[in-house]
Design an enzyme around this catalytic site. Structure first.
Site, PDB file in Angstrom:
ATOM      1  CG  ASP A  70     -11.035  -0.440   4.483  1.00 23.33           C
ATOM      2  OD1 ASP A  70      -9.912   0.032   4.317  1.00 23.33           O
ATOM      3  OD2 ASP A  70     -11.453  -0.792   5.608  1.00 23.33           O
ATOM      4  N   GLY A 121      -4.533  -3.635   5.702  1.00 21.57           N
ATOM      5  CA  GLY A 121      -3.578  -3.339   6.767  1.00 21.57           C
ATOM      6  C   GLY A 121      -3.951  -2.083   7.514  1.00 21.57           C
ATOM      7  CD  GLU A 124      -9.183  -0.420   0.234  1.00 25.10           C
ATOM      8  OE1 GLU A 124      -8.105  -0.485  -0.388  1.00 25.10           O
ATOM      9  OE2 GLU A 124      -9.265  -0.604   1.463  1.00 25.10           O
ATOM     10  CE  LYS A 134      -4.604   0.178   0.489  1.00 24.05           C
ATOM     11  NZ  LYS A 134      -5.434  -0.513   1.516  1.00 24.05           N
ATOM     12  CE  LYS A 142      -4.189   3.987   1.821  1.00 21.66           C
ATOM     13  NZ  LYS A 142      -5.453   3.512   2.405  1.00 21.66           N
ATOM     14  CE  LYS A 162      -7.954  -1.768   6.420  1.00 24.47           C
ATOM     15  NZ  LYS A 162      -7.964  -0.292   6.442  1.00 24.47           N
ATOM     16  CG  ASP A 200      -7.899   2.674   0.198  1.00 27.36           C
ATOM     17  OD1 ASP A 200      -7.375   2.171   1.205  1.00 27.36           O
ATOM     18  OD2 ASP A 200      -9.050   3.159   0.206  1.00 27.36           O
ATOM     19  CB  SER A 258      -0.879   0.003   1.258  1.00 23.58           C
ATOM     20  OG  SER A 258      -1.641   1.172   1.308  1.00 23.58           O
TER      21      SER A 258
HETATM   22  O1  164 Z   1      -0.857  -1.304   6.684  1.00 25.43           O
HETATM   23  C1  164 Z   1      -0.783  -0.973   5.477  1.00 25.43           C
HETATM   24  O2  164 Z   1       0.207  -1.042   4.781  1.00 25.43           O
HETATM   25  C2  164 Z   1      -2.008  -0.384   4.844  1.00 25.43           C
HETATM   26  C3  164 Z   1      -2.275   0.923   5.484  1.00 25.43           C
HETATM   27  C4  164 Z   1      -3.515   1.506   4.902  1.00 25.43           C
HETATM   28  O3  164 Z   1      -3.751   1.449   3.709  1.00 25.43           O
HETATM   29  C5  164 Z   1      -4.401   2.139   5.814  1.00 25.43           C
HETATM   30  C6  164 Z   1      -4.086   2.198   7.135  1.00 25.43           C
HETATM   31  C7  164 Z   1      -4.953   2.826   8.068  1.00 25.43           C
HETATM   32  C8  164 Z   1      -6.084   3.389   7.646  1.00 25.43           C
HETATM   33  C9  164 Z   1      -6.260   3.672   6.270  1.00 25.43           C
HETATM   34  O4  164 Z   1      -5.607   4.885   6.077  1.00 25.43           O
HETATM   35  C10 164 Z   1      -5.611   2.769   5.266  1.00 25.43           C
HETATM   36  C11 164 Z   1      -6.613   1.809   4.646  1.00 25.43           C
HETATM   37  O5  164 Z   1      -7.670   2.277   4.249  1.00 25.43           O
HETATM   38  O6  164 Z   1      -6.359   0.619   4.498  1.00 25.43           O
HETATM   39 MG    MG Z   2      -8.685   1.019   2.805  1.00 26.15          MG
END
Ligand code: 164
Ligand code: MG
Length: 378
Positions: free
Chosen positions: A240, A292, A215, A163, A165, A264, A190, A137
């Site tokens: 999510d 994650g 996402e 992934k 953001k 999650k 995402d 990510s």
């Molecule tokens: O742990 C990772 O590598 C993924 C982190 C990640 O994408 C996220 C972590 C915490 C909250 C969110 O911002 C985001 C998610 O949407 O998954």
């Molecule tokens: Mg997410």
């Protein structure tokens, strides 16, 4: 299984790189580590994925500590737990919401249960895979070139999916440029709820880049507008933040709000609920992957175990510890070989907590025994 003691520890780990999403930037990670100790001295471990601030969802480290201390721990200390499923099906049912707090304690009991069975957590959950594929990510960066550099590095390490953001203004041009350099890589976006249906033109523009999924484009608590949007896009929507339970998943599938779900463990209240969502999605042909929350090795170990279940058919976010932390708190750390992680076969989560490192990063801890006043609360 009688649990005689629960220890809560507030740890703080510094991220190697700031992690930016559409709702903010994390520079370090404060989290609650939960240790549940049985009357024969075996410890089960898990972590709460709640963040310091209520930006991803309404829970925070402080709300979790309160709910664990004043409600959930007294219940667990007072009752004989025959199977971890009882926790979400019987003992925690009267407590509304607070899914991450519930998952943190339930997960520690699942680890303890697996250890007492002499089985891996993957095995007692019904896992079937010996290795899992993982992706990475990538947060919002200061330039598209920085993003391209990270993709190049992670490609070299064999990661199975990328992934990115996104948010309005850091989306179409970014994906277009990445696709021009990497036309074939498994790529997804995402949005963390950064768009509304008014952004349909921008979201439709993303539909032409052969993304694996988009996402959580819309509101964190929506499944209605997502159903409308999914009917207008060919790219699968993955939910999510909108999915907090088996019921949410059932309704989202019925409405056609998504074609993929990111599980999650913390967001849905624990491993038992995660298994139920897994089985429902398997029945309806909805593929899963494990998201994650910038976890330490303890949380990553739980993510690896749940990802070993058969309907986790898409690579998740459980990348190597070394992408996040100068040092992780488990021995060994989570490592990735050519985009794959071997599912531990040792009893429990299969990664040993390093007490030396846990002590080093612990800001505050509290031990809970069954006492007269705790019994009264339960
Ligand atoms: O742990 C990772 O590598 C993924 C982190 C990640 O994408 C996220 C972590 C915490 C909250 C969110 O911002 C985001 C998610 O949407 O998954
Ligand atoms: Mg997410």
């Amino acid at each position: 299984m009688k649990i005689k003691q629960v220890i809560l520890r507030h740890l703080k780990l510094d991220l190697l790189e700031p992690f930016t999403t559409s709702f903010g930037t994390e520079y370090d990670r404060d989290f609650i580590l939960v240790e549940a100790i049985s009357d024969d001295g075996i410890s089960g471990w898990a972590e709460s994925v709640a963040m310091l601030d209520p930006l991803y969802n309404e829970e925070t480290l402080k709300t979790n500590w309160h709910i664990l201390e004043d409600y959930l721990i007294p219940i667990i200390l007072k009752n004989e737990i025959k199977h971890p499923d009882e926790i979400s099906e019987k003992y925690f049912t009267h407590i509304r919401g607070n899914y991450m707090a519930k998952a943190a304690l339930e997960g520690a009991v699942w680890d303890l249960y697996a250890k007492k069975q002499g089985a891996s957590l993957s095995n007692v959950l019904g896992g079937t895979k010996k290795k899992i594929e993982v992706g990475v990510s990538i947060g919002i960066k200061d330039s598209i070139d920085s993003t391209l550099d990270i993709i190049e590095a992670r490609l070299g390490e064999g990661y199975k999916r990328f992934k990115l953001k996104i948010k309005p203004g850091w989306d179409v041009e970014l994906i277009d440029k990445v696709r021009k350099v990497y036309p074939e890589i498994p790529l997804m976006a995402d949005a963390n709820s950064a768009y509304t249906l008014k952004d349909i033109d921008r979201l439709s523009a993303l539909d032409d880049f052969n993304l694996m999924m988009i996402e959580q484009p819309l509101a964190y608590n929506d499944i209605i507008d997502h159903a409308d949007l999914q009917s207008r896009l060919k790219t699968p929507i993955c939910l999510d933040e909108s999915i907090h339970s088996l019921e949410d998943a059932r309704k989202a599938i019925k409405l056609g709000s998504c074609k993929i779900i990111n599980i999650k463990i913390g967001r849905v209240g624990g491993l038992t609920e995660s298994k139920k969502i897994h089985d429902l999605c398997l029945e309806h042909g909805i593929p899963l992957w494990c998201g994650g929350m910038l976890e330490s090795g303890i949380g990553r170990a739980h993510n690896i175990a749940i990802t070993s279940l058969p309907n986790f058919t898409l690579p998740g976010d459980t990348a190597a510890s070394s992408l996040y932390w100068a040092e992780d708190i488990t021995d060994p750390e989570v490592t990735v070989e050519n985009g794959m992680i071997s599912v531990p076969e040792l009893p429990g989560i299969g990664y040993e907590p390093s007490m030396e490192k846990i002590k080093k990063y612990t800001i505050h801890s509290q031990t809970y025994h069954l006492s007269e006043n705790v019994a009264r609360n339960a």
